[in-house]
Every structure is written in structure tokens, then in C-alpha cells.
Enzyme design. Structure first.
Site, PDB file in Angstrom:
ATOM      1  N   TYR A 129       0.806  -1.212   0.000  1.00  0.00           N
ATOM      2  CA  TYR A 129       0.000   0.000   0.000  1.00  0.00           C
ATOM      3  C   TYR A 129       0.846   1.273   0.000  1.00  0.00           C
ATOM      4  CZ  TYR A 129      -4.603  -2.099   0.786  1.00  0.00           C
ATOM      5  OH  TYR A 129      -5.783  -2.783   0.652  1.00  0.00           O
ATOM      6  N   LYS A 179       3.619 -15.282   3.430  1.00  0.00           N
ATOM      7  CA  LYS A 179       3.863 -16.096   2.225  1.00  0.00           C
ATOM      8  C   LYS A 179       5.371 -16.338   2.175  1.00  0.00           C
ATOM      9  CE  LYS A 179       2.532 -18.079  -1.636  1.00  0.00           C
ATOM     10  NZ  LYS A 179       1.732 -19.323  -1.635  1.00  0.00           N
ATOM     11  N   ASP A 211      -2.283 -18.536   1.618  1.00  0.00           N
ATOM     12  CA  ASP A 211      -3.244 -19.316   0.824  1.00  0.00           C
ATOM     13  C   ASP A 211      -3.930 -20.367   1.698  1.00  0.00           C
ATOM     14  OD1 ASP A 211      -0.714 -20.441   0.974  1.00  0.00           O
ATOM     15  OD2 ASP A 211      -0.636 -21.136  -1.101  1.00  0.00           O
ATOM     16  N   ASP A 235      -6.168  -7.071   4.177  1.00  0.00           N
ATOM     17  CA  ASP A 235      -7.295  -6.483   3.449  1.00  0.00           C
ATOM     18  C   ASP A 235      -8.157  -7.591   2.850  1.00  0.00           C
ATOM     19  OD1 ASP A 235      -8.877  -4.501   2.100  1.00  0.00           O
ATOM     20  OD2 ASP A 235      -7.809  -5.047   0.261  1.00  0.00           O
ATOM     21  N   ASP A 239     -12.130  -9.270   4.346  1.00  0.00           N
ATOM     22  CA  ASP A 239     -13.375  -9.348   3.569  1.00  0.00           C
ATOM     23  C   ASP A 239     -13.886 -10.783   3.605  1.00  0.00           C
ATOM     24  OD1 ASP A 239     -13.284  -6.678   2.837  1.00  0.00           O
ATOM     25  OD2 ASP A 239     -13.781  -7.079   0.730  1.00  0.00           O
TER      26      ASP A 239
END
Ligand code: IPM
Ligand code: MG
Length: 343
Positions: A129, A179, A211, A235, A239
Site C-alpha cells: 500500500y 507467504k 493461501d 485487506d 473481507d
């Protein structure tokens, strides 16, 4: 008690849901698309300054089709990011605890949702970001775009430490999501989290690849207590996690830094499709106000009173359409306000 709170309702359903939370708190300034229209920028220096001097900021949502042109140099979301960065809000808390009566509002089997009670802690001022360089250029005549994923060790450490402190007040488990099988930033993340854990022998640390985490959030969500992760992963995962609660409209968030004012906002967006219809779910905004009471004003009893009132109102059937109800924003708000009782 006297406190200075700035409300930044933003765009879309932002103003409606913030008006709802406003029955609990007060005061107004602008952020996002409405600020672009009024002053050409999504966050003015004055608004940032007054936020910095406030005790807390309660925000609605930003963005909408009017300002959605991907070519536009100025976008509402930049205001939100500038606010997070400007106030050094490195930690974003997103609690997810489905209401027992709303289990049928989710697309998941209710049995999978039993015992779900997690705190997702998202790093908020680093990673993709904010990394530099970013931009576009031409390489061998071909158009290219690039962003930079970067993390300083201290940025990882402070948010992971907060995750451990939060876990101490909960079920004492931290899942650090990265990751590390691919990304260098994730390897530093994992190394730092492992190091932080040595200072918290009473808390269990588990590492999980992002993942895998995205799968477990759906297949065995009750296994998470505190989940801590970098900005972009957070982020996306929040959701996804919101589905567990039945609707994005239910979830609050708190963005906090070191000492300064926190920013409190529902995790939902500006939902332009339903803006102005009076049907937006006010619960995410109201629970954000509860987090504001708890984290910025240290009014834990009052925060709980608001949370209990929300629980009861939902139990008593006050529900907007997103959770299969028939009530409007104001009715649900009234139902909640009437149920606030301080013990
Ligand atoms: C969120 C939102 C923002 C983000 C957008 C509006 C910039 O999706 O708070 O999760 O990506 O952080
Ligand atoms: Mg998001």
C-alpha cells in the site's frame, strides 16, 4: 467526560451508517469523494490536523462510481490511506464473532461457525500500500506498472507484539500469516514473529501461509484466535472473514497507533448501489463506536453496553436486508439505542 471526536462520514452509505453511530457520538468534517468535490483533494491538511488533535475519529466509508476512473490522479481512497499514514495507525483490529442467531445468514454450514471468535490484526501503514518505488514506465517499448512490497523489521515487530498482547486477553493463540515460501518480506515477517514470541511464553504462535489461511478461514474458522498479517493479506482476508459474520455490514474496525487518536470505521465500503435508500446496516458503524469507547476513551463498560445492545437488538429481530431482515437503518439504530443499559 469531555472528548473531541471527529466524524468523517465519507461517501455512499458512509453518511447513513455514520449518522446511526452519531446517535451515540458527535461532530463532523469531510473525507473522500465529497472532499475531492469540495476542495480538489480527498483529505485536506486542515482535516488531518483536526483529526490529529482529536481524541478519536469515527469514519463512514469512502469511494464511489463518481470518482472511480482508474486514470484519475486523485481518488477518495487516497484520503483514507493518507489519514492512516498521517496518524501512524499501524494496527487495524477487525474482530469477527458471528451472532448465534445469524448463522443462517451466511453461506457456510452453521456447524462450521460454532465457536468462531477471532481478532484479525492487519498491519496498516506498510507493505504494498505504501512501498516505493511505484508507478509506470516503458521497458523496451512495453508499458509496465510496478508496486513495492517492503517492510522494516520494526514495523513487523510492533504489530506482532500487539497481537501477542491482545492474545493474552483472549485464548492465547496467535496465527501469523505470511507467504514465506515465496516472499522475502514474509521471511522477515516470520523471523520477527518467531522472535517476538520468545517474550510471550504463555501464548502459542502458529505460522500459516496466506493461501492456507484463506482456506482455513472457511473450512475451520473456529481454530483462529488472533490472526496477524501484513497490510494487503489483511485487506483480503478480512473481507473473507466478514462472510463468517453473515454480512460485511456487521463488522467494525479500529485503527490504532502509538498514543495518538485512533480511527474507527466499519469494514464495509460506500455501497453506492444502496446509498440514500435508508437500508444500510448501521451495526458495523455502531460497533466501531463501541471500539472507539474502549480503545481511545478507555470506557470498557460503556463499550460493552453498546455491544450488548447490538446483540439484543439483533436477537429481538432488528435486522436490515443484508441479514435477511426488513428494518431500515433508523429502525435498527433506534432498536439498539433503546437497549443500551449501563450495568
Ligand atoms: C479497507 C478498504 C480500503 C483498503 C480501501 C477503501 C482503500 O478496502 O479498509 O479494507 O484497501 O484498505
Ligand atoms: Mg478492504
Amino acid at each position: 467526560m469531555k472528548a473531541r471526536i471527529i466524524l468523517l462520514p465519507g461517501d455512499g452509505i458512509g453518511p447513513e451508517v455514520t449518522r446511526a453511530a452519531h446517535s451515540v457520538l458527535e461532530r463532523v468534517a469531510i473525507l473522500g469523494g465529497c472532499s475531492i468535490d469540495a476542495s480538489g483533494v480527498p483529505l485536506t491538511r486542515e482535516v488531518l490536523d483536526s483529526c490529529a488533535q482529536a481524541d478519536a475519529v469515527l469514519l463512514g466509508a469512502v469511494g464511489g462510481p463518481r470518482w472511480d476512473d482508474p486514470q484519475a490522479a486523485v481518488r477518495p481512497e487516497q484520503g483514507l490511506l493518507a489519514l492512516r499514514k498521517g496518524l501512524s495507525l499501524y494496527a487495524n483490529l477487525r474482530p469477527v464473532k458471528p451472532h448465534p442467531l445469524l448463522l443462517d445468514a451466511t453461506p457456510l454450514k452453521p456447524a462450521h461457525l460454532k465457536g468462531v471468535d477471532m481478532m484479525v490484526l492487519r498491519e496498516l501503514t506498510g507493505g504494498l500500500y505504501f512501498g516505493n518505488p511505484r508507478g509506470r514506465d516503458k521497458v523496451d517499448g512495453r508499458l509496465r506498472a510496478f508496486d513495492t512490497m517492503e517492510y522494516y523489521e520494526y514495523e513487523i515487530r510492533r504489530v506482532v507484539e500487539l497481537a501477542f498482547r491482545l492474545a493474552r486477553g483472549r485464548r492465547k493463540k496467535v496465527t501469523s500469516v505470511d507467504k514465506a515460501n515465496v516472499l522475502e518480506t514474509s521471511r522477515l515477517w516470520r523471523q520477527t514473529a518467531t522472535d517476538v514470541a520468545t517474550g510471550f511464553p504463555d501464548v502459542t504462535l502458529e505460522h500459516m501461509l496466506v493461501d492456507t489461511a484463506s482456506m482455513r478461514l472457511i473450512s475451520s474458522p473456529a481454530g483462529f484466535d488472533v490472526l496477524v498479517t501484513e497490510n494487503m493479506f489483511g485487506d483480503i482476508l478480512t473481507d473473507e472473514a466478514s462472510v463468517l459474520a453473515g454480512s460485511m455490514g456487521l463488522l467494525p474496525s479500529a485503527s490504532i497507533g502509538e498514543g495518538g487518536p485512533g480511527v474507527y470505521e466499519p469494514i464495509h465500503g460506500s455501497a453506492p448501489d444502496i446509498a440514500g435508500k435508508g437500508c444500510a446496516n448501521p451495526v458495523g458503524a455502531i460497533l466501531s463506536a463501541a471500539l472507539l469507547l474502549r480503545h481511545s476513551l478507555h470506557l470498557a463498560d460503556e463499550a460493552e453496553a453498546v455491544e450488548r445492545a447490538v446483540d439484543r437488538a439483533i436477537t429481538d429481530g432488528f435486522r436490515t436486508a443484508d441479514i435477511r431482515g426488513t428494518h431500515g437503518t433508523e429502525e435498527v439504530t433506534e432498536g439498539i439505542v433503546k437497549r443500551i443499559t449501563l450495568r
